[in-house]
Write a protein that holds these residues in place. Structure first.
Motif, PDB file in Angstrom:
ATOM      1  N   PHE A  65      68.948  82.457  30.831  1.00  0.00           N
ATOM      2  CA  PHE A  65      68.457  81.205  30.274  1.00  0.00           C
ATOM      3  C   PHE A  65      69.314  80.061  30.794  1.00  0.00           C
ATOM      4  O   PHE A  65      70.551  80.150  30.797  1.00  0.00           O
TER       5      PHE A  65
ATOM      6  N   ASN B  30      65.944  77.525  28.619  1.00  0.00           N
ATOM      7  CA  ASN B  30      64.705  78.012  29.230  1.00  0.00           C
ATOM      8  C   ASN B  30      64.969  79.268  30.040  1.00  0.00           C
ATOM      9  O   ASN B  30      65.934  79.323  30.825  1.00  0.00           O
TER      10      ASN B  30
ATOM     11  N   VAL C  65      64.779  81.576  33.023  1.00  0.00           N
ATOM     12  CA  VAL C  65      64.532  81.274  34.438  1.00  0.00           C
ATOM     13  C   VAL C  65      64.642  82.495  35.334  1.00  0.00           C
ATOM     14  O   VAL C  65      64.165  82.484  36.470  1.00  0.00           O
ATOM     15  N   GLY C  66      65.301  83.573  34.848  1.00  0.00           N
ATOM     16  CA  GLY C  66      65.516  84.698  35.750  1.00  0.00           C
ATOM     17  C   GLY C  66      65.767  85.989  35.011  1.00  0.00           C
ATOM     18  O   GLY C  66      65.925  86.024  33.789  1.00  0.00           O
TER      19      GLY C  66
ATOM     20  N   ARG D 137      58.765  83.781  23.794  1.00  0.00           N
ATOM     21  CA  ARG D 137      58.582  82.764  24.854  1.00  0.00           C
ATOM     22  C   ARG D 137      57.124  82.382  24.920  1.00  0.00           C
ATOM     23  O   ARG D 137      56.238  83.236  25.020  1.00  0.00           O
TER      24      ARG D 137
ATOM     25  N   LEU E 163      59.072  84.619  35.696  1.00  0.00           N
ATOM     26  CA  LEU E 163      60.417  84.085  35.920  1.00  0.00           C
ATOM     27  C   LEU E 163      60.684  83.998  37.427  1.00  0.00           C
ATOM     28  O   LEU E 163      60.303  84.872  38.198  1.00  0.00           O
ATOM     29  N   ARG E 164      61.373  82.941  37.832  1.00  0.00           N
ATOM     30  CA  ARG E 164      61.504  82.641  39.265  1.00  0.00           C
ATOM     31  C   ARG E 164      62.637  83.406  39.949  1.00  0.00           C
ATOM     32  O   ARG E 164      62.478  83.902  41.067  1.00  0.00           O
TER      33      ARG E 164
ATOM     34  N   ASP F  95      64.293  84.554  45.480  1.00  0.00           N
ATOM     35  CA  ASP F  95      63.715  83.344  44.894  1.00  0.00           C
ATOM     36  C   ASP F  95      62.209  83.446  45.108  1.00  0.00           C
ATOM     37  O   ASP F  95      61.715  83.298  46.223  1.00  0.00           O
TER      38      ASP F  95
ATOM     39  N   LEU G   4      71.069  77.151  39.558  1.00  0.00           N
ATOM     40  CA  LEU G   4      69.685  77.521  39.251  1.00  0.00           C
ATOM     41  C   LEU G   4      68.941  76.349  38.612  1.00  0.00           C
ATOM     42  O   LEU G   4      67.744  76.158  38.862  1.00  0.00           O
ATOM     43  N   ALA G   5      69.646  75.553  37.798  1.00  0.00           N
ATOM     44  CA  ALA G   5      69.018  74.379  37.190  1.00  0.00           C
ATOM     45  C   ALA G   5      68.610  73.382  38.262  1.00  0.00           C
ATOM     46  O   ALA G   5      67.506  72.812  38.225  1.00  0.00           O
TER      47      ALA G   5
ATOM     48  N   ALA H  18      65.631  74.728  40.215  1.00  0.00           N
ATOM     49  CA  ALA H  18      64.403  74.690  39.418  1.00  0.00           C
ATOM     50  C   ALA H  18      63.831  73.273  39.337  1.00  0.00           C
ATOM     51  O   ALA H  18      62.609  73.098  39.197  1.00  0.00           O
TER      52      ALA H  18
END
Length: 926
Positions: free
Chosen positions: A53, A57, A59-60, A91, A97-98, A112, A132-133, A136
């Protein structure tokens, strides 16, 4: 502890190091940090090992596996994808998820899924949550931008090889190939090429930061200067005005830097925790042998995370990235771009054989980017056989470090070989003999026309050896301290300032180095390299030779070597230690037959001598001659070669014997016959047939005798034979019968030439069409005639012709005491054709005709020209005397412009000016 638990423990530790807060689901606190990694997070397909997270959020996801033999993380990528696409409990979003990771305690792989073609890659460590932020938040990925956002490369001010390198690199990056090798010959502009690519990656690829990796501090300094000097094609500002460039001198990377220049030694120190010895950055890694006990492993540094750089450009990558130092490149998650002039099998292997550009030394010589070289050998008895110092001999004993001497007896017999010279034993006589032999060879054989010593670089074995060489150089040449300098990192004098003087000033003429100028450093005026040390590394030797290959125009060479004529066309490698024989070098001297005259090489290839030595020797001569000739001489050769420039003739010969191209031609020929072949199954006769066909095509132009004559004549015009052997004395000082015969031959040859070429040369048409000529005589027409006459076999300059007529027909020749000008050729032609009864300077004839013309003109007008008009007419007459004609454009020239130019003349004569000019052109010259 089970293997799975041990792996999870190591994964937790790595996540924590990267700034993640690791939590169990029951202790979930999404606000505990920017990045939270939750173990065993529930999904609709079962619990995921870790869900990542960022800012609350998801993300992975991380799929964790035990450390075990045979565990292949690529086998579980589908499992990771399943968890990423599954519905996460609590969720709302249903998007997959990326960021996908597979990890054991030792290995981490990352994908990715937003990349155009998602492909997993191994990474040294987990990325930080901030990274990662940032990814994204971007509309596309770096790899996506490399494939879609790189515009066409502007080719202005770029060499063809540089265009090929940048476009090849960008194509490779667009295909997500992690490693790319640029092989460019020394002197072809590797650093400029790299900076061009770096600029485009920053501007269009939106790279965050790029590492420019070098292996000596001097190369880092040089790279920084080139970044500062670089102006991109689409912006008037310098690179350093657009982007922050940091040359790393500590362990702290500026967070605002977009380009970081660092030695690989310093970066290794930062990542391993091994303290850096500042002097280690001054020596190429070729010269460093790391002791096994000093080797430390690179470890994760939170201040320099693995995602710090998007790209790493590795300068001189043939020597910097193996063994201990390779860990630096394994650490960062970055594309690797290698630059080298001397790759070896190890280099090709490291870069996965992805050679995006290849530009060889031979190609660079053919293109005029670099110059070829000759090898001159010096062998002494001691160098070859060694010597012996008997026991109980009184000799100096010198401390290597302090150079302090003591006078003492030898305790036992000392036998030494040439390899031990200047290490355990110093024989000053050997150094002196080599230096004296070099001086003699340069002055009498290599550069006999030079008045000053050409810029020379000597490679010494050690710092102490360099000191010995310096002392003997000054003694042998009879020069002072400024004449030769030591340029090493241990020199007391600032090496950078000495190097700058060596590059740009008259002194020093000779530099002695151990390591500092051995690789990467540009000194374009260098024309002599003396090797007084052997070199084990093939690549290092090629780099050392590369110090001499840089081309330089005539003005640049004359700035530091006053007596040099023309551009730098070659350098000479003087081998005093057998370095050429001890190594099989990749690049080789193109000149294989230095003693064979150019004329014989030309005839040889025409008759059928097509061996590599002959073809490459001819190519070398043509490329060298192309650098020396002026545009007119080149144009004559190009005309004789059916439009092919001289340089292209040489390049075609080099290309014809290129082994790789021959193999490809043989494969194509076999395919055309319906025969399937590979490089391994080609028959020797098929390869030989392909070679013969290529060489025949390249040699075909030389079948024409007029081309061979044009090339040989151009060479003869350019060169003079200086005979230093046969001394002369004065026996007779008077005109001789032989001199008279030569003068008569010259005048007769001149008359015959005018008759034979009357229809070919524009100026002759003017005279032969008298008195009904159709066009005015111009200076360009006279210049063309002079060019034809001055070439072999006549070699008749205006001065020589005038003197010949003065000797043969003295009573009819006037003005022999005056300096000839080109327009005197008009008088020579008129006299030879019988149009004038005596030979006198053209200006005198113009003066005489002007008096007649102006007297008649005044009589016809009824009123004489005013004094100012008459003065202007005299100025116009003087211009005709020096240029054969006058027109409106000539009033912009100094002698007329200073008096008011065309505007003033028009004010004096009005519309009559054009009529007057036409009359003067016709009557003063005809």
């Amino acid at each position: 502890m089970t293997p799975e638990a041990a792996a999870r423990q190591q994964i937790d530790q790595k996540l924590t190091q990267a700034g993640w807060v690791v939590q169990d689901l029951k202790a979930l606190n999404p606000s505990a940090g920017m990045g939270v990694a939750v173990r065993e997070y529930p999904t609709d397909t079962g619990p995921a090992d870790y869900v990542l997270f960022v800012n609350r959020n998801a993300v992975g996801v991380i799929e964790a596996k035990k450390d075990a033999a045979g565990e292949n993380l690529t086998d579980v990528e589908r499992q990771t994808e399943r968890y990423a696409a599954a519905g996460l409990k609590w969720r709302k979003e249903q998007t997959p998820l990326r960021f996908l990771f597979e990890a054991t305690g030792q290995i981490i792989r990352f994908t990715d899924s937003a990349d155009p073609v998602p492909r997993s890659r191994e990474v040294f460590h987990f990325f930080r949550p901030e990274t990662l932020a940032a990814w994204a938040a971007q509309p596309d990925t770096l790899r996506g931008r490399l494939g879609t956002r790189m515009p066409a490369l502007p080719v202005e001010n770029l060499r063809d090889c540089q265009v090929s390198a940048v476009t090849g690199l960008e194509k490779s990056l667009a295909q997500n190939k992690p490693r790319a090798l640029i092989h460019m010959a020394t002197g072809a502009g590797k650093t400029f090429t790299a900076i061009t690519a770096v600029y485009r990656l920053l501007k269009f690829g939106q790279a965050r930061r790029i590492l420019f990796l070098v292996d000596t501090r001097n190369l880092g300094k040089q790279a920084h200067q080139e970044f500062a000097a670089y102006t991109p094609p689409d912006d008037a500002r310098k690179f350093t005005e657009l982007y922050n460039v940091q040359r790393l001198a500590s362990s702290t990377i500026d967070p605002h830097s977009q380009v970081c220049i660092s030695t690989i030694q310093r970066m290794y120190s930062i990542l391993s925790g091994e303290p850096i010895d500042e002097s280690a950055e001054d020596v190429s890694l070729n010269e460093i042998r790391q002791a096994a006990g000093q080797q430390k492993l690179v470890r994760y540094n939170p201040a320099v995370p693995v995602e710090t750089f998007d790209f790493i450009v590795i300068d001189e990558c043939h020597r910097s990235i193996y063994n201990l130092w390779k860990q630096v490149l394994d650490y960062f998650d970055a594309f690797l771009i290698g630059l080298t002039a001397t790759p070896d099998k190890r280099t090709f292997g490291f870069f996965s054989e992805n050679i995006v550009a290849e530009y060889s030394y031979e190609q660079s010589v053919a293109d005029g980017v670099n110059v070829g070289y000759d090898v001159y050998e010096i062998v002494t008895e001691v160098t070859q056989r060694g010597a012996e110092v008997k026991a109980r001999e009184w000799v100096d004993h010198r401390d290597r470090a302090t150079r302090k001497k003591r006078w003492a007896e030898t305790e036992e017999n000392v036998d030494y070989t040439g390899r031990e010279l200047d290490r355990s034993v110093v024989n000053l006589s050997q150094i002196r003999q080599v230096i004296q032999a070099m001086k003699t060879a340069v002055e009498t054989k290599i550069f006999p026309a030079r008045k000053e010593t050409p810029k020379t670089l000597i490679f010494a074995k050690t710092d102490s050896h360099a000191d010995d060489i310096i002392n003997i150089l000054r003694e042998v040449y009879g020069q002072g301290n400024a004449f030769c300098k030591k340029v090493t990192y241990r020199a007391e004098e600032d090496p950078d300032s000495v190097l700058a003087s060596f590059r740009n000033d008259y002194n020093p003429r000779i530099a002695v180095t151990v390591d500092m100028i051995a690789t990467g450093t540009d000194v374009k005026p260098l024309e002599v390299l003396l090797f007084m040390r052997d070199v084990r590394s093939r690549g290092y030797y090629e780099q050392m030779k590369g110090r001499g290959v840089r081309s330089l125009d005539a003005d640049g060479l004359r700035r530091v070597s006053n007596s040099a004529e023309g551009a730098k066309s070659r350098f000479v490698l003087i081998d005093a230690v057998g370095v050429e024989k001890s190594l099989k070098t990749e690049s080789r001297p193109l000149e294989k037959k230095p003693g064979v005259p150019l004329k014989d090489l030309l005839v040889g290839v025409a008759i059928g001598s097509r061996d590599d030595d002959t073809v490459l020797s001819l190519a070398s001569r043509l490329v060298r001659l192309d650098k020396q000739l002026d545009d007119k001489a080149k144009a004559r050769i190009q005309a004789a070669a059916a439009g092919i420039p001289l340089g292209e003739l040489g390049k075609a010969l080099i290309a014809a014997v290129n082994p790789d191209a021959i193999v490809q031609a043989a494969l194509a020929a076999a395919g055309a016959k319906g025969i399937t072949r590979s490089e391994d199954t080609l028959l020797p006769e098929e390869i030989e047939a392909a070679r013969a066909q290529r060489v025949a095509a390249a040699c075909a132009p030389f079948d024409k005798p007029e081309l061979r004559d044009a090339i040989e004549n151009a060479r003869r015009e350019r060169e003079q034979l200086i005979d230093h052997i046969n001394l002369d004395t004065v026996v007779v000082s008077d005109f001789s019968e032989q001199a008279d015969a030569q003068a008569r031959a010259a005048t007769q040859g001149f008359a015959e030439y005018l008759q034979r070429h009357r229809d070919e040369i524009a100026a002759l048409g003017f005279f032969y069409e008298q008195p009904y000529r159709r066009r005015a005589l111009t200076f360009d027409m006279i210049d063309e005639l002079h060019e034809h006459l001055a070439r072999p076999p006549l070699m008749l300059t205006t001065e020589r012709l005038w003197n010949a007529y003065a000797r043969v027909q003295a009573s009819q020749v006037k003005g022999t005491d005056r300096r000839r000008q080109l327009t005197d050729l008009v008088s020579l032609v008129r006299f030879a054709l019988g149009l004038d009864g005596e030979l006198k300077p053209f200006a005198d004839e113009v003066d005489k005709r002007f008096q007649t013309w102006i007297f008649r003109h005044n009589a016809q007008r009824g009123t004489a020209f005013t004094p100012e008009q008459t003065e202007w007419l005299r100025l116009m007459k003087d211009h005709i005397a020096s240029s054969c004609s006058i027109g409106r454009d000539d009033f912009d020239l100094a002698e007329l412009a200073d008096r008011g130019g065309l505007q003033r003349a028009w004010g004096l004569f009005g519309k009559e000016l054009d009529t007057l000019m036409d009359e003067m052109n016709r009557e003063l010259v005809a």
